[in-house]
Write an enzyme that holds these catalytic residues in place. Sequence first.
Site, mmCIF file in Angstrom:
data_model
loop_
_atom_site.group_PDB
_atom_site.id
_atom_site.type_symbol
_atom_site.label_atom_id
_atom_site.label_comp_id
_atom_site.label_asym_id
_atom_site.label_seq_id
_atom_site.Cartn_x
_atom_site.Cartn_y
_atom_site.Cartn_z
ATOM 1 N N HIS A 188 -9.402 2.561 -2.701
ATOM 2 C CA HIS A 188 -8.019 2.250 -2.336
ATOM 3 C C HIS A 188 -7.374 1.349 -3.389
ATOM 4 O O HIS A 188 -7.303 0.130 -3.223
ATOM 5 C CB HIS A 188 -8.020 1.575 -0.968
ATOM 6 C CG HIS A 188 -6.668 1.303 -0.385
ATOM 7 N ND1 HIS A 188 -5.484 1.771 -0.935
ATOM 8 C CD2 HIS A 188 -6.303 0.598 0.730
ATOM 9 C CE1 HIS A 188 -4.469 1.359 -0.188
ATOM 10 N NE2 HIS A 188 -4.939 0.646 0.816
ATOM 11 N N CYS A 223 0.815 -1.228 0.000
ATOM 12 C CA CYS A 223 0.000 0.000 0.000
ATOM 13 C C CYS A 223 0.848 1.277 0.000
ATOM 14 O O CYS A 223 0.308 2.368 -0.215
ATOM 15 C CB CYS A 223 -0.944 0.016 1.192
ATOM 16 S SG CYS A 223 -2.189 -1.277 1.144
#
Length: 376
Positions: free
Chosen positions: A328, A93
Amino acid sequence: MIASSPDAPVVVAARRSHVGTVGRGHHDLLAPELAAPVLAAVLADVRAHGVGARPTDVVLGSCTGPRGNIARISALAAGLGVDVPGVTIDRQCGSGLAAVLLAASTVRAGEADLVLAGGVESASTSSSTTQAAFAPAGFPDPGMGPAADALAAARNVSRRRQDDYAERSHARVVAAQSAGTFATETVRIGSLDRDEHARCLDPALLARLRPAFTPGGTVTAASSSPISDGSAALALVPERLRGDTAGLRIVAGAVVGCDPSLPGWGPVPAVRAVLARAGVRLDDVAVVEIVEAFAAQVLAVTDALGLDALGTDSARICPDGGALALGHPWGASAAVSVVRLFTRLVRGGAPAGTLGLATAAIGGGMGVAMLVEVVR
């Protein structure tokens, strides 16, 4: 203003795609098809600013893309020329922000006059069918949802606060969409003309949602970011070449490790490391963009850093919403945070010397952070 040098890296252009929910708006687009139009738009912005340097490299973060060098494929598809190479990196991430920091190091070393960097994720077309291990045997390797529940419990982050934060993130994105805030930073790709996940959330409905990952847990579907597709890219040049172009000077960056059983904790030591390197306090930072993987994680991190995310510091933490509502796209999200800083601070007219901070938690127990300063 913080002391600089002629080769200090400066972000002079920043763009992103709209973010699509997995299986929906960008469902049929491969990662290079998401990245190439954004790279082309960033280079066009650079040229409009009068910067004529040729791109030295393209650095993209990606977590789950198809086999091959996505950055190189995207550079060719963007029409950058066969002489422009590319490198793809995976820091989960934090990949998009790690890509920017790698590009910044190249510029700072005097080895490049223009680097395009960012991230891309096409979860919809990914060749991956199972999550790769984040840690080897003998180390804890929780799923991200259960890890968020564990962090919430360890840091006493209540269900009510998570629901309140998720509702706020969605409300801010909806308001920004209505105001046209994202118009100058986004590149339309295909049929998707807006970030598609954000909506007005009903607090009563949020309160009735069941725990999503752990029996008796506090993390729900609403307080978790959706799996998404999207891309983001930035252009970095040395200070000596930016001329009178406004931008974000990269002051300091850090990538750190933490307990892999609580990967959401990573931004805490990363932010502390960046602030120490720059010799500034968090109170000096005007805007903090944190990748909102989970509301529990954001609140645990901001609490530990001494920020009141739902109170006195609310206006400077993800002021136009974040990944809970935008979505995301893993490899891109941390680069999207820098695009958001660019719009808020540079396009928004913040005075020279204003500081911004981007940070993200990383699977496997890591954190990444970057401090930037407005230059004009």
